[in-house]
Design a protein around this motif. Structure first.
Motif, PDB file in Angstrom:
ATOM      1  N   ARG A 111      45.380  32.466  28.810  1.00  0.00           N
ATOM      2  CA  ARG A 111      46.014  33.784  28.694  1.00  0.00           C
ATOM      3  C   ARG A 111      45.036  34.948  28.834  1.00  0.00           C
ATOM      4  O   ARG A 111      45.411  36.027  29.302  1.00  0.00           O
ATOM      5  CB  ARG A 111      46.702  33.872  27.334  1.00  0.00           C
ATOM      6  CG  ARG A 111      47.630  35.048  27.172  1.00  0.00           C
ATOM      7  CD  ARG A 111      48.583  34.810  26.035  1.00  0.00           C
ATOM      8  NE  ARG A 111      49.597  35.843  25.933  1.00  0.00           N
ATOM      9  CZ  ARG A 111      50.659  35.751  25.153  1.00  0.00           C
ATOM     10  NH1 ARG A 111      50.846  34.686  24.405  1.00  0.00           N
ATOM     11  NH2 ARG A 111      51.545  36.724  25.109  1.00  0.00           N
ATOM     12  N   TYR A 112      43.784  34.714  28.421  1.00  0.00           N
ATOM     13  CA  TYR A 112      42.799  35.798  28.421  1.00  0.00           C
ATOM     14  C   TYR A 112      41.530  35.378  29.149  1.00  0.00           C
ATOM     15  O   TYR A 112      41.282  34.206  29.378  1.00  0.00           O
ATOM     16  CB  TYR A 112      42.426  36.182  26.978  1.00  0.00           C
ATOM     17  CG  TYR A 112      43.605  36.524  26.104  1.00  0.00           C
ATOM     18  CD1 TYR A 112      44.283  37.725  26.243  1.00  0.00           C
ATOM     19  CD2 TYR A 112      44.064  35.617  25.140  1.00  0.00           C
ATOM     20  CE1 TYR A 112      45.368  38.037  25.442  1.00  0.00           C
ATOM     21  CE2 TYR A 112      45.154  35.918  24.333  1.00  0.00           C
ATOM     22  CZ  TYR A 112      45.800  37.118  24.489  1.00  0.00           C
ATOM     23  OH  TYR A 112      46.879  37.416  23.706  1.00  0.00           O
ATOM     24  N   LYS A 228      43.138  39.040  32.136  1.00  0.00           N
ATOM     25  CA  LYS A 228      42.797  38.288  33.339  1.00  0.00           C
ATOM     26  C   LYS A 228      43.270  38.950  34.620  1.00  0.00           C
ATOM     27  O   LYS A 228      43.063  38.408  35.701  1.00  0.00           O
ATOM     28  CB  LYS A 228      43.396  36.873  33.249  1.00  0.00           C
ATOM     29  CG  LYS A 228      42.827  36.043  32.124  1.00  0.00           C
ATOM     30  CD  LYS A 228      43.495  34.681  32.025  1.00  0.00           C
ATOM     31  CE  LYS A 228      43.024  33.749  33.131  1.00  0.00           C
ATOM     32  NZ  LYS A 228      43.517  32.373  32.945  1.00  0.00           N
ATOM     33  N   ASP A 229      43.913  40.121  34.535  1.00  0.00           N
ATOM     34  CA  ASP A 229      44.462  40.752  35.730  1.00  0.00           C
ATOM     35  C   ASP A 229      43.361  41.318  36.627  1.00  0.00           C
ATOM     36  O   ASP A 229      42.231  41.554  36.200  1.00  0.00           O
ATOM     37  CB  ASP A 229      45.440  41.866  35.338  1.00  0.00           C
ATOM     38  CG  ASP A 229      44.785  42.916  34.465  1.00  0.00           C
ATOM     39  OD1 ASP A 229      44.261  43.892  35.021  1.00  0.00           O
ATOM     40  OD2 ASP A 229      44.772  42.734  33.228  1.00  0.00           O
ATOM     41  N   ALA A 230      43.705  41.522  37.892  1.00  0.00           N
ATOM     42  CA  ALA A 230      42.745  42.007  38.882  1.00  0.00           C
ATOM     43  C   ALA A 230      42.201  43.392  38.528  1.00  0.00           C
ATOM     44  O   ALA A 230      41.044  43.712  38.835  1.00  0.00           O
ATOM     45  CB  ALA A 230      43.404  42.043  40.259  1.00  0.00           C
ATOM     46  N   MET A 236      35.318  43.157  33.449  1.00  0.00           N
ATOM     47  CA  MET A 236      34.861  41.920  32.824  1.00  0.00           C
ATOM     48  C   MET A 236      33.626  41.364  33.539  1.00  0.00           C
ATOM     49  O   MET A 236      32.722  40.818  32.903  1.00  0.00           O
ATOM     50  CB  MET A 236      35.990  40.894  32.799  1.00  0.00           C
ATOM     51  CG  MET A 236      37.190  41.302  31.943  1.00  0.00           C
ATOM     52  SD  MET A 236      36.739  41.728  30.238  1.00  0.00           S
ATOM     53  CE  MET A 236      36.170  40.136  29.635  1.00  0.00           C
ATOM     54  N   ASP A 237      33.576  41.533  34.864  1.00  0.00           N
ATOM     55  CA  ASP A 237      32.381  41.109  35.606  1.00  0.00           C
ATOM     56  C   ASP A 237      31.152  41.881  35.122  1.00  0.00           C
ATOM     57  O   ASP A 237      30.065  41.313  34.956  1.00  0.00           O
ATOM     58  CB  ASP A 237      32.574  41.347  37.111  1.00  0.00           C
ATOM     59  CG  ASP A 237      33.555  40.378  37.748  1.00  0.00           C
ATOM     60  OD1 ASP A 237      33.872  39.343  37.124  1.00  0.00           O
ATOM     61  OD2 ASP A 237      34.011  40.663  38.881  1.00  0.00           O
ATOM     62  N   ALA A 238      31.329  43.181  34.912  1.00  0.00           N
ATOM     63  CA  ALA A 238      30.220  44.023  34.460  1.00  0.00           C
ATOM     64  C   ALA A 238      29.792  43.658  33.041  1.00  0.00           C
ATOM     65  O   ALA A 238      28.591  43.627  32.735  1.00  0.00           O
ATOM     66  CB  ALA A 238      30.623  45.498  34.531  1.00  0.00           C
TER      67      ALA A 238
END
Length: 275
Positions: A111-112, A228-230, A236-238
C-alpha cells in the motif's frame, strides 16, 4: 477589429492552458521545493523516535528530518496526531510523508512506499524491574501485556500469543506512554514494543523497567513512509538518496548512537519482509 479581439482571446486561452498544464506538470517534489516546506506527519509518543521533551518535539526523527530538509533545501513542518490517524492522514493528503517510523511489513509495502531502513524494529518485552515472573519471552503466557493500537507490534504479539500454552491478555493502547504508565503502576505485566524503543525507555528509568531478552519477534526494520503514486515518486527518490547519503557518510549512524546508544547494520532496502 474582430480578428484583433480573437487573437487576444486565443493568446489568453493559451496562457491559461499553459499555466494549468504547468500546475499539473509539477510533481510533489517540485511543489515542496517551490513552497520551501515539506509537511511530515507523525505521533509524538514513540520515544526515542518522536517524543515531547520539556515541551519540545525531540527524537531521532526530528534530527534525521532536519538533515533531510538540508539535503532537499526545505524546512520541515511537523503535523502531530495519534498513530491510528497517521496513515489515513497520509492517504488524505494532509502531509507529504510520514516519519513514524513504521515497521516495514509485506502488507504495508503493498500500500505504501518505504524509505531505506533507519533502525531495527524487532519486538521485545519490557517488564517491571525486579519482576522474576518474566525471565524469558514465553513467560508472558496468560499475562496482561500492553501494546500500541494499529501497530506491527500488535500483530506480532497476537501471532506469538497463539504459540503459547495460554493466550496473552492483550491490552491495546492509543499511545505507548500510557502502557508504560500502567506497567509502572502494576496494572499490566509487560509492554510489547520494538527493542530500540523499550531499550531507550529502560535506560531512562532503570529503577522502574527492565528489558526481557531475547526479543520474541521476527527480524524487522523501521522505515519512513510515503505514497506509491507517480506524483510522489520523485520526492521518495530524493528522500531515499538523501538517507543513503547519510548512511554512507556516517551521519545516520551518529544519530542512531545518540538516541539508541548503538548503531544498526541495516540493509539499503527491504524487498521481502519477514512478515
Amino acid at each position: 477589429m474582430k480578428s484583433h479581439f480573437l487573437l487576444k482571446g486565443l493568446v489568453a486561452a493559451a496562457f491559461l492552458l499553459g499555466a494549468t498544464f504547468s500546475a499539473h506538470a509539477e510533481d510533489a517534489l517540485a511543489r515542496i521545493k517551490a513552497a520551501g516546506t515539506m509537511k511530515v506527519g507523525t505521533e509524538t509518543a514513540f520515544a526515542p523516535f518522536d517524543f515531547i521533551d520539556a515541551g519540545e518535539h525531540a527524537g531521532l526523527n526530528v534530527d534525521v528530518f532536519a538533515e533531510l530538509g538540508k539535503e532537499l533545501g526545505v524546512e520541515i513542518e511537523w503535523i502531530a496526531l495519534p498513530w491510528e490517524g497517521v496513515l489515513p492522514g497520509l492517504e488524505a493528503g494532509k502531509f507529504d510523508m510520514v516519519a513514524g517510523p513504521a515497521t516495514i511489513t509485506k502488507a504495508r509495502m503493498e500500500r505504501y512506499r518505504f524509505t531505506p531502513p533507519v533502525a531495527e524494529a524487532t519486538v521485545a518485552i519490557l517488564k517491571k524491574a525486579g519482576d522474576t515472573s518474566i525471565t524469558k519471552p514465553e513467560d508472558i503466557a496468560g499475562k496482561a501485556i500492553g501494546v500500541g493500537k494499529a501497530t506491527a507490534q500488535l500483530a506480532q504479539l497476537q501471532g506469538y500469543s497463539e504459540k503459547l500454552p495460554a493466550k496473552v491478555d492483550i491490552r491495546e493502547y492509543p499511545a505507548f506512554t500510557e502502557s508504560y504508565a500502567d506497567l509502572a503502576a502494576g496494572r499490566i505485566a509487560g509492554v510489547a514494543n520494538s527493542l530500540p524503543n523499550i531499550a531507550f525507555v529502560a535506560s531512562q528509568r532503570k529503577d522502574t523497567f527492565e528489558v526481557v531478552m531475547p526479543p520474541f519477534g521476527q527480524k524487522a526494520y523501521f522505515g519512513f513512509i510515503g505514497t506509491k503514486d507517480a506524483d510522489h515518486a520523485p520526492l521518495m527518490d530524493a528522500i531515499d538518496a538523501a538517507l543513503l547519503k547519510m548512511k554512507g557518510d556516517g551521519r545516520l549512524a551518529k544519530l542512531q548512537e545518540k538516541w539508541f546508544g548503538a548503531s544498526f547494520d541495516t540493509p539499503d532496502a527491504v524487498k521481502d519482509p519477514a512478515f
